[in-house]
Design a protein around this motif. Sequence first.
Motif, PDB file in Angstrom:
ATOM      1  N   CYS A 151       8.786 -23.198 -18.805  1.00 13.04           N
ATOM      2  CA  CYS A 151       8.282 -24.382 -18.096  1.00 13.04           C
ATOM      3  C   CYS A 151       7.475 -25.264 -19.028  1.00 13.04           C
ATOM      4  CB  CYS A 151       7.417 -23.956 -16.912  1.00 13.04           C
ATOM      5  SG  CYS A 151       8.348 -23.152 -15.608  1.00 13.04           S
ATOM      6  N   LEU A 152       6.649 -24.628 -19.850  1.00 14.64           N
ATOM      7  CA  LEU A 152       5.803 -25.382 -20.778  1.00 14.64           C
ATOM      8  C   LEU A 152       6.660 -26.230 -21.704  1.00 14.64           C
ATOM      9  CD1 LEU A 152       2.913 -25.825 -21.927  1.00 14.64           C
ATOM     10  CD2 LEU A 152       3.396 -23.970 -23.510  1.00 14.64           C
ATOM     11  N   TRP A 183      -1.493 -13.868 -18.596  1.00 12.62           N
ATOM     12  CA  TRP A 183      -0.572 -12.747 -18.743  1.00 12.62           C
ATOM     13  C   TRP A 183      -0.651 -12.098 -20.125  1.00 12.62           C
ATOM     14  CZ3 TRP A 183       1.410 -10.058 -14.985  1.00 12.62           C
ATOM     15  CH2 TRP A 183       1.567 -10.661 -13.735  1.00 12.62           C
ATOM     16  N   ASN A 184      -0.989 -12.888 -21.123  1.00 17.58           N
ATOM     17  CA  ASN A 184      -1.178 -12.303 -22.444  1.00 17.58           C
ATOM     18  C   ASN A 184      -2.374 -11.368 -22.465  1.00 17.58           C
ATOM     19  OD1 ASN A 184       0.743 -12.815 -24.468  1.00 17.58           O
ATOM     20  ND2 ASN A 184       0.130 -14.964 -24.572  1.00 17.58           N
ATOM     21  N   TRP A 201       8.085 -29.316 -19.855  1.00 21.63           N
ATOM     22  CA  TRP A 201       7.129 -30.405 -19.617  1.00 21.63           C
ATOM     23  C   TRP A 201       6.660 -31.050 -20.906  1.00 21.63           C
ATOM     24  CZ3 TRP A 201       6.843 -32.644 -15.104  1.00 21.63           C
ATOM     25  CH2 TRP A 201       7.146 -31.902 -13.964  1.00 21.63           C
ATOM     26  N   GLU A 202       6.498 -30.243 -21.930  1.00 16.52           N
ATOM     27  CA  GLU A 202       6.029 -30.826 -23.192  1.00 16.52           C
ATOM     28  C   GLU A 202       7.052 -31.773 -23.787  1.00 16.52           C
ATOM     29  OE1 GLU A 202       4.660 -27.505 -25.555  1.00 16.52           O
ATOM     30  OE2 GLU A 202       2.575 -28.039 -25.145  1.00 16.52           O
ATOM     31  N   TYR A 245       6.584 -18.926 -17.938  1.00 13.23           N
ATOM     32  CA  TYR A 245       5.661 -20.020 -18.230  1.00 13.23           C
ATOM     33  C   TYR A 245       6.016 -20.747 -19.513  1.00 13.23           C
ATOM     34  CZ  TYR A 245       2.466 -18.959 -14.436  1.00 13.23           C
ATOM     35  OH  TYR A 245       1.911 -18.789 -13.201  1.00 13.23           O
ATOM     36  N   ALA A 255       4.515  -8.437 -17.379  1.00 11.86           N
ATOM     37  CA  ALA A 255       3.753  -9.477 -18.073  1.00 11.86           C
ATOM     38  C   ALA A 255       4.667 -10.319 -18.955  1.00 11.86           C
ATOM     39  CB  ALA A 255       2.641  -8.843 -18.903  1.00 11.86           C
ATOM     40  N   GLN A 265       0.901 -30.031 -15.308  1.00 15.53           N
ATOM     41  CA  GLN A 265       1.833 -28.900 -15.335  1.00 15.53           C
ATOM     42  C   GLN A 265       1.687 -28.119 -16.629  1.00 15.53           C
ATOM     43  OE1 GLN A 265       3.742 -28.117 -12.751  1.00 15.53           O
ATOM     44  NE2 GLN A 265       3.210 -29.924 -11.580  1.00 15.53           N
ATOM     45  N   ILE A 266       1.525 -28.851 -17.732  1.00 14.34           N
ATOM     46  CA  ILE A 266       1.386 -28.193 -19.034  1.00 14.34           C
ATOM     47  C   ILE A 266       0.146 -27.311 -19.048  1.00 14.34           C
ATOM     48  CG2 ILE A 266       0.808 -28.629 -21.458  1.00 14.34           C
ATOM     49  CD1 ILE A 266       2.714 -31.070 -21.265  1.00 14.34           C
ATOM     50  N   ILE A 291       5.343 -14.311 -18.833  1.00 15.87           N
ATOM     51  CA  ILE A 291       5.056 -15.151 -19.994  1.00 15.87           C
ATOM     52  C   ILE A 291       6.277 -15.990 -20.346  1.00 15.87           C
ATOM     53  CG2 ILE A 291       4.608 -15.108 -22.491  1.00 15.87           C
ATOM     54  CD1 ILE A 291       2.802 -12.661 -21.939  1.00 15.87           C
ATOM     55  N   GLY A 333      -1.346 -19.898 -17.407  1.00 17.22           N
ATOM     56  CA  GLY A 333      -0.539 -18.760 -16.993  1.00 17.22           C
ATOM     57  C   GLY A 333      -0.216 -17.856 -18.169  1.00 17.22           C
ATOM     58  N   ILE A 334       0.163 -18.465 -19.284  1.00 16.81           N
ATOM     59  CA  ILE A 334       0.501 -17.683 -20.475  1.00 16.81           C
ATOM     60  C   ILE A 334      -0.707 -16.895 -20.948  1.00 16.81           C
ATOM     61  CG2 ILE A 334       1.122 -17.850 -22.911  1.00 16.81           C
ATOM     62  CD1 ILE A 334       2.892 -20.249 -22.140  1.00 16.81           C
ATOM     63  N   CYS A 387       0.748 -24.172 -17.090  1.00 18.65           N
ATOM     64  CA  CYS A 387       1.592 -23.211 -17.809  1.00 18.65           C
ATOM     65  C   CYS A 387       0.789 -22.498 -18.889  1.00 18.65           C
ATOM     66  CB  CYS A 387       2.781 -23.907 -18.457  1.00 18.65           C
ATOM     67  SG  CYS A 387       3.997 -24.491 -17.278  1.00 18.65           S
ATOM     68  N   LYS A 388      -0.026 -23.255 -19.591  1.00 23.51           N
ATOM     69  CA  LYS A 388      -0.805 -22.650 -20.669  1.00 23.51           C
ATOM     70  C   LYS A 388      -1.765 -21.603 -20.112  1.00 23.51           C
ATOM     71  CE  LYS A 388      -0.625 -26.119 -24.285  1.00 23.51           C
ATOM     72  NZ  LYS A 388      -1.215 -27.327 -24.840  1.00 23.51           N
ATOM     73  N   THR A 413       3.804  -3.957 -18.707  1.00 26.08           N
ATOM     74  CA  THR A 413       3.986  -4.835 -19.861  1.00 26.08           C
ATOM     75  C   THR A 413       5.246  -5.673 -19.674  1.00 26.08           C
ATOM     76  OG1 THR A 413       2.993  -3.142 -21.252  1.00 26.08           O
ATOM     77  CG2 THR A 413       4.134  -4.906 -22.381  1.00 26.08           C
ATOM     78  N   ALA A 416      -3.453  -9.722 -19.904  1.00 25.96           N
ATOM     79  CA  ALA A 416      -3.039  -8.528 -19.173  1.00 25.96           C
ATOM     80  C   ALA A 416      -2.227  -7.614 -20.086  1.00 25.96           C
ATOM     81  CB  ALA A 416      -2.220  -8.928 -17.961  1.00 25.96           C
ATOM     82  N   LYS A 417      -1.324  -8.235 -20.831  1.00 22.20           N
ATOM     83  CA  LYS A 417      -0.452  -7.460 -21.715  1.00 22.20           C
ATOM     84  C   LYS A 417      -1.281  -6.700 -22.749  1.00 22.20           C
ATOM     85  CE  LYS A 417       3.517  -8.240 -24.574  1.00 22.20           C
ATOM     86  NZ  LYS A 417       4.360  -9.225 -25.227  1.00 22.20           N
ATOM     87  N   TYR A 423      -6.069 -15.366 -10.389  1.00 20.28           N
ATOM     88  CA  TYR A 423      -4.819 -16.120 -10.329  1.00 20.28           C
ATOM     89  C   TYR A 423      -4.638 -16.733  -8.955  1.00 20.28           C
ATOM     90  CZ  TYR A 423       0.284 -16.721 -11.109  1.00 20.28           C
ATOM     91  OH  TYR A 423       1.557 -17.209 -11.269  1.00 20.28           O
TER      92      TYR A 423
END
Lengths: 430, 445
Positions: free
Chosen positions: A408-409, B435-436, A412-413, A405, A398, B424-425, A402, B431-432, B428-429, A395, B438-439, B281
């Motif tokens: 980074c998000l 992993w969410n 970029w946003e 990311y 993970a 890129q956005i 998270i 990726g989140i 990233c989304k 966890t 997985a969590k 992934y």
Amino acid sequence: MSNGGTPRSLPSSGQKSIQEICHPLSAEESARSRSPDVLNPGEKDLSLPNGTPVDTSSPASSSSLLNRLQLDDDLDAETRDLFVTVDDPKKHVSTMETYITYRVCTKTTRTEFDLPEYSVRRRYQDFDWLRIKLEDSQPTHLIPPLPEKFVMKGVVDRFSEEFVETRRKALDKFLKRVADHPVLSFNEHFNAFLSAKDLNKRQGLALLTKMGESVKYVTGGYKLRGRPVEFAAMGEYLDMFTQKLGTIDRIAQRIIKEQTEFLMELREYGPVYSSWSSFEEDLHEPLEGVSGCVSNCSSALEELTEDMSEDFLPVLREYVLYIESMKNVLKKRDQVQAEYETKLEAVVFREDKKTPMPTDVEKCQDRVECFNADLKADWDRWQNNKRQDFRQLLTGMADKNIQYYEKCLAAWESLIPLLQDKQDAKGETN
Amino acid sequence: MADSGSEDIAVIGNTDLTPSESQNNLKNTMVEKGTSLLKKMEISVAEAEKRTGKNAVNMQETYTVYLIETRPVDAASEGTSPVPDSLWRRYSEFELLRNYLLVTYPFVVVPPLPEKRAEFVWHKLSADNMDPDFVERRRVGLENFLLRVASHPVLARDNIFYLFLTEEKAWKETVFETGFQAKADSRIKALNATFRVKNPDKRFAEMKHYGDELQAVVSQLLRVRARAADRFYGVYKVHGNYGRVFSEWSAIEKEMGDGLQSAGHHMDACLQQQADMHARYAASIDDILEEEEHYADQLKEYLFYADALRAVCRKHELTQYELETAVQDLSSKKQQREELATGTVRTFSLKGMTSKLFGQETPEQREAKLKMLETQIEEGEEMVKDRNVECEEFVKGAWTDIERFKEQKDHDLREALISYAIMQISMCKKGIQVWNNAKECFSKM
């Protein structure tokens, strides 16, 4: 801990007397009386010297109690009555040596302790002392491992923040595992470790080590006939598990390496956009923005990689040590069984069936059964801990990803409106 | 300058390729709306095919041909979609067309062709010209080239260009018949020679400098990006190794676990899910890098555009130089005339010296010389006038086109950066999310 005395019930088992609790292994033998001799302290055999009070315990006491306990996830705060933490590392410099001490804080409602709270300072040596004492006094139980004692002086900086923190976490884990163990946590040495101002360990150390060794090897040399299936399965599982953890360790190291090299390229990539922006007019801000964005992502990646090195890998490695401890206990059990089988065989061959079983063979048999029961209970506990520990570890992994990311998000946003800025204005002119 | 006869094809309607183009991942330019040729026809490079044949030295070779499709615009708007006209062209023919345009319109920043050989590759991408991915990206690049030319206010009207799109067989001969090759050769020669302009135009010098800087910085960017892509690929691929080991771990947990475990404690299931996640992934890197490659292609176009810009500046220099040379020639001729007329020698000339040494010329000789000089001066003045006009026209044409180019560049690169950021956005989304998931699985462990 006091010798003898009134039967004291262990936590979470209610007010029942131990003898009322059925041991699952010996359900059909519940009527069989147990010789109190088995638990006489001071003998050279595998008994509990100052542990559980004599008259109340059966050889299988610890395991039966474990079965009474909820083998659930995290023990509730309500059931737990002993809390231990390791923190606040400090460097001590003396003429002879330099070393680190850690603060060990205890909070408890147990009557075995004189005070409800303690705060003492301990160094690694002291933890090692405790581990040895526990191994000697509770040979049928799995003692959690300590982080590696020796570190290569040239390679690792023993006083670096990362190393000290990694060690602190491992020591904290060690004490917590002991504190959570229904038998180990009542050990007198553990009590002393948590409460005594000065651990008076020097005098007994050499002697104890020797004794520990003798306990370890006194039953060596016997050949094992047949290992019960369940223990064989445990052994196999541990071997394969070690293998898998080793593979995961190697993969993680490779990922760290690749990520580090990727990071190096990123650190070169971002600034090129900056150079470009310096001779552009309209595109100046957008390009500068991209440069900043890449830089933010680089920092986020650096953090992620560091976490892998400092949190993930050490815990993984320490688990291998934990597996080793478990394997050692299994080996010990094998030895105890081997001794019993050999002695039994000798007896059978030597005498006729009329004579009763000699005491020492009986003792051996009891030892085997006691060990088996304790080990099974410890195994279940170990499995449970493993599940929780890995849940926490994975966890955590993970979460770190998270976070990476999300950083980074965000970068970029935030760039998009900057890039689109003139766009709307220009849209008119087209 | 060749004029296009395309006005004869009177088709109405607007192609308006821009919105669909910008959304399509493969098309990467904002083509100017409403310019002559694109109003009338749709142009696309639809396919690529491999061919084998004998080359000029009668050796067997394999090459790729590209299918150019054109379709009149009005048919689409009427709802019927007739079969488009089409013809096959190979890369060398595109090059020929471009060279022709370069020579014929020296003041235009001519759109570049996609690269001939794959450069700035990172290890996974093949540098092989026959590689299908390379061919596909080249197809897109060639289409982009045609659309750029077709939307250019000057180039779109060229007849040779029109014929390139419509006449398969005789096109090559027609191009050579224009005689552009000779012009090209002499131009190249002149441009390669070192010459220095006395009064360089500041604007053009600045533009050339800008072109130099742009080329340098985009090259560097592409190089570093390629290296980073390599490393990035490595990270993802190693993650894939997790897939197998988590799967194996899951198997041993399953074997070990007994039925007494309560429903929530399925470590093996969680580990297997983790294994699957890592495998997915790792696989996702291919798509990610394909999109990144698209961004690289957009940058590359402007890398080559920088070169075209520098070429225009250089040609301007040449034009300027030729004017200055003509002016200088004229002034020296005029001086010679003056000297001859007045008898004074102000400038040294070998002829003058020899005539001094070996005696004066006869009045008849002098007369003849003067007459010749007069003619030369007349011609010289014409030359200067012409070259002045040339220069002025060049400057005017070039500067207009450079302004147009600047706007296009700012617009296109901004768009490219926006797409890059959006990509890129999205990454990233994803990726989140991964992993969410997985969590969530671990929390049930």
